[in-house]
Design an enzyme around this catalytic site. Structure first.
Site, PDB file in Angstrom:
ATOM      1  CG  ASP A  75      36.917 -30.652  38.445  1.00 58.70           C
ATOM      2  OD1 ASP A  75      36.071 -30.956  39.301  1.00 58.70           O
ATOM      3  OD2 ASP A  75      36.686 -29.881  37.492  1.00 58.70           O
ATOM      4  CG  ASP A 134      31.569 -32.213  39.405  1.00 57.62           C
ATOM      5  OD1 ASP A 134      31.560 -31.262  38.601  1.00 57.62           O
ATOM      6  OD2 ASP A 134      30.802 -33.199  39.309  1.00 57.62           O
ATOM      7  CD  GLU A 177      29.565 -27.463  39.612  1.00 59.85           C
ATOM      8  OE1 GLU A 177      28.988 -27.047  38.605  1.00 59.85           O
ATOM      9  OE2 GLU A 177      29.784 -28.682  39.801  1.00 59.85           O
ATOM     10  CG  HIS A 224      33.620 -27.067  32.050  1.00 58.86           C
ATOM     11  ND1 HIS A 224      33.714 -26.451  33.285  1.00 58.86           N
ATOM     12  CD2 HIS A 224      33.085 -28.291  32.297  1.00 58.86           C
ATOM     13  CE1 HIS A 224      33.273 -27.265  34.221  1.00 58.86           C
ATOM     14  NE2 HIS A 224      32.889 -28.387  33.653  1.00 58.86           N
ATOM     15  CG  ASP A 225      29.543 -27.059  33.261  1.00 54.41           C
ATOM     16  OD1 ASP A 225      29.889 -27.936  32.448  1.00 54.41           O
ATOM     17  OD2 ASP A 225      29.677 -27.184  34.488  1.00 54.41           O
TER      18      ASP A 225
HETATM   19  C1  NOJ Z   1      29.516 -30.162  36.886  1.00 54.65           C
HETATM   20  C2  NOJ Z   1      30.569 -30.110  35.830  1.00 54.65           C
HETATM   21  O1  NOJ Z   1      31.072 -28.803  35.745  1.00 54.65           O
HETATM   22  C3  NOJ Z   1      29.916 -30.578  34.546  1.00 54.65           C
HETATM   23  O2  NOJ Z   1      30.729 -30.369  33.430  1.00 54.65           O
HETATM   24  C4  NOJ Z   1      29.558 -32.036  34.698  1.00 54.65           C
HETATM   25  O3  NOJ Z   1      28.858 -32.478  33.561  1.00 54.65           O
HETATM   26  C5  NOJ Z   1      28.678 -32.251  35.942  1.00 54.65           C
HETATM   27  N1  NOJ Z   1      29.150 -31.542  37.076  1.00 54.65           N
HETATM   28  C6  NOJ Z   1      28.645 -33.696  36.314  1.00 54.65           C
HETATM   29  O4  NOJ Z   1      29.872 -34.080  36.865  1.00 54.65           O
END
Ligand code: NOJ
Length: 547
Positions: free
Chosen positions: A103, A205, A268, A330-331
């Site tokens: 990542d 990210d 992302e 994970h989000d």
């Molecule tokens: C996206 C990530 O998937 C998330 O977990 C994170 O809090 C934010 N970006 C900030 O880096």
């Protein structure tokens, strides 16, 4: 759309598995997962049938945002191990024929990163411009109206140097200034550091955040905002995200990745189709290989809207654009929590039979559902800063239950987040032995994908079907597979024969979400094409023409 002539790269055929390292496997009894733990579970992943592993951040970090606040881009947090352990893990991954992706978090660092420590030291520090500093607005308040993704102003006042700095996420995650050439050079060096070590690519990210409009104008007010939505949604992020200059940065990343050969970049990016598609770039100046498609996470779970979404997404792709799909992370809220146990099996079939690279999130293969996190155990900063909105991410980050022993075989001590309540029954060991488990279905589907090019790289055509049914055909080199998914809990007709381009006479069931496991060739079940689909049933059928 014919793929027959082209040699598909590994990341088009492959399936990616996302590991959230804190919660995969603990090897040193601190209740938090680590690299050695991951290494000890590689045989499970190889047996599952995935092709690549993406690790959420493992770099040194104060863990304010659990690793997405990086304090050193070229190290490993002691909680996870060290560089020697990383190299060992990478070699072990490669030895199993798998790939390893890291990542990369370029938009922001931790405020404890030495770059920021220097930058905030004084206004004339050589690294001052590595971050985004501004004087207050005339009224003494923040320089503009931008709102952080985690709530509150995007600006933090710094007492030491008497200016505000910008942060799209936590105040302890200052945004880097990508207009500063030295930042670009430093970050390219970071990518080279890991590529030289042998990593197979990166998930990048919040790539669409990476650069902001030069004069930082106020963002427009979102007239559709309602109080049940996050504070960030009060504004439209017109000037803080998706700026034209960001595409040149993505192209630079790609140029570097391509100079190393067969590596992959996954960006992302949360944008509507037309703007998402631009992140592929062009044949002459490509950008990321896979701009992440979040539609399966966001879309309403019914056949009509999924059909529309899939058609729109496919239609939006540029010629060089290979699709990708994800239904958990994970989000995001767990897929089972969103669609229920019965539909989670249909969701597994959908994810692994659509055209494009799927990413599977750890724990979704055993169907971990909603996990209630007691208030005193909430760790997610997003939830702590905006309580009551139901946006907590801890519930999707709970440890993997490996077996029914103490602490589910994840650790020998109480883990950092609670386990899923049903871990004694819902764990990997139990599901490995049960041919009717969700895990067995995932393994069957992954094996099927591996053995059928029609699924991995074949063409894709949506087929007319009953209202609650989503049906499509995947074809490659003379093979034709029909996927029919009943999105409802009623029996549905499968009157597809008229919609199919050629008339088959033999229909073999390769996988049913309701049957125990993949049917061996000698036991293939034949069925009439116009038979019914059981409630919540998904089928992969092989159609054969009359000889
Ligand atoms: C996206 C990530 O998937 C998330 O977990 C994170 O809090 C934010 N970006 C900030 O880096």
């Amino acid at each position: 759309m014919c793929e027959a002539k082209r040699q598909a790269p590994w990341w088009e055929r492959g399936v990616i598995y996302q590991i959230y390292p804190r919660s995969f496997q603990d090897s040193d009894a601190d209740g938090v997962g680590d690299l050695a733990g991951i290494e000890s579970r590689l045989d499970y992943l190889a047996g599952l049938g995935i092709d690549a592993i993406w690790l959420s951040p493992i770099y040194p970090s104060p863990m304010a945002d659990f690793g997405y606040d990086v304090a050193d881009y070229c190290g490993i947090d002691p909680m996870f191990g060290d560089l020697v352990g990383f190299d060992r893990l990478l070699a072990a991954v490669h030895a199993r024929g798998l790939k390893l992706l890291l990542d990369f978090v370029p938009n922001h660092s931790s405020d404890l990163h030495p770059w920021f420590v220097e930058s905030r030291a004084s206004r004339d520090n050589p690294k001052r411009d590595w971050y985004i500093w501004r004087d207050p607005a005339p009224d003494g308040g923040p320089p503009n109206n931008w709102i952080s993704d985690f709530g509150g102003s995007s600006w933090e006042w710094d007492e030491t140097s008497d200016q505000f700095y910008l942060h799209a996420f936590l105040p302890s995650q200052p945004d880097l200034n990508w207009r500063e050439p030295q930042v670009r050079e430093a970050m390219m060096a970071v990518l080279r550091f890991w590529l030289d070590r042998g990593v197979d690519g990166f998930r990048i990210d919040v790539l669409w955040h990476i650069i902001k409009a030069a004069d930082l104008p106020d963002n427009p007010i979102n007239a559709d905002w309602t109080p049940d939505r996050t504070q960030r949604d009060r504004l439209i992020q017109r000037y803080s995200t998706d700026q034209p200059e960001a595409h040149a940065i993505a192209a630079q990343f790609r140029e570097l990745a391509d100079s190393y050969g067969d590596r992959v970049l996954i960006g992302e990016i949360c944008l509507p189709d037309d703007r998402l598609a631009r992140w592929y770039g062009t044949v002459d100046r490509p950008q990321v290989h896979l701009p992440v498609n979040f539609h399966l996470v966001e879309n309403t779970w019914n056949a009509a809207s999924l059909r529309r979404m899939i058609a729109d997404y496919e239609a939006s792709l540029p010629q060089i654009g290979w699709p990708n799909w994800v239904h958990g992370s994970h989000d995001a809220r767990r897929i089972v929590a969103r669609v229920g146990e019965a539909q989670a099996r249909v969701a597994a079939m959908l994810l692994l039979t659509l055209r494009g690279t799927p990413t599977l999130y750890q724990g979704d293969e055993i169907g971990i559902g909603e996990v209630m996190i007691p208030p005193d155990r909430v760790r997610d900063p997003q939830d702590l800063r905006q309580p009551g909105l139901g946006i907590g991410r801890d519930r999707s980050r709970t440890p993997i239950p490996w077996d029914a022993s103490a602490y589910a075989g994840f650790s020998t001590v109480d883990p950092w987040l609670p386990l899923n309540e049903d871990w004694r029954a819902r764990n990997v060991a139990a599901q490995v032995q049960d041919s009717s488990s969700l895990l067995s279905l995932y393994r069957s589907l992954l094996a099927l994908r591996r053995s059928h090019d029609a699924l991995a790289i074949g063409d894709f055509t949506l087929i007319d079907s009953a209202d609650d049914v989503l049906a499509y055909v995947r074809r490659h080199a003379g093979e034709c597979l029909l996927i029919a998914l009943n999105l409802g809990d009623q029996t549905q007709p499968l009157t597809l024969s008229q919609s199919l381009p050629t008339e088959p006479c033999v229909v073999e069931v390769l996988v049913s979400t309701l049957l125990a496991s993949t049917l061996q060739p000698s036991h293939l079940a034949f069925r009439p094409l116009d038979a019914a689909l059981a409630p919540n049933e998904g089928l992969v059928l092989r159609l054969k023409e009359k000889h």
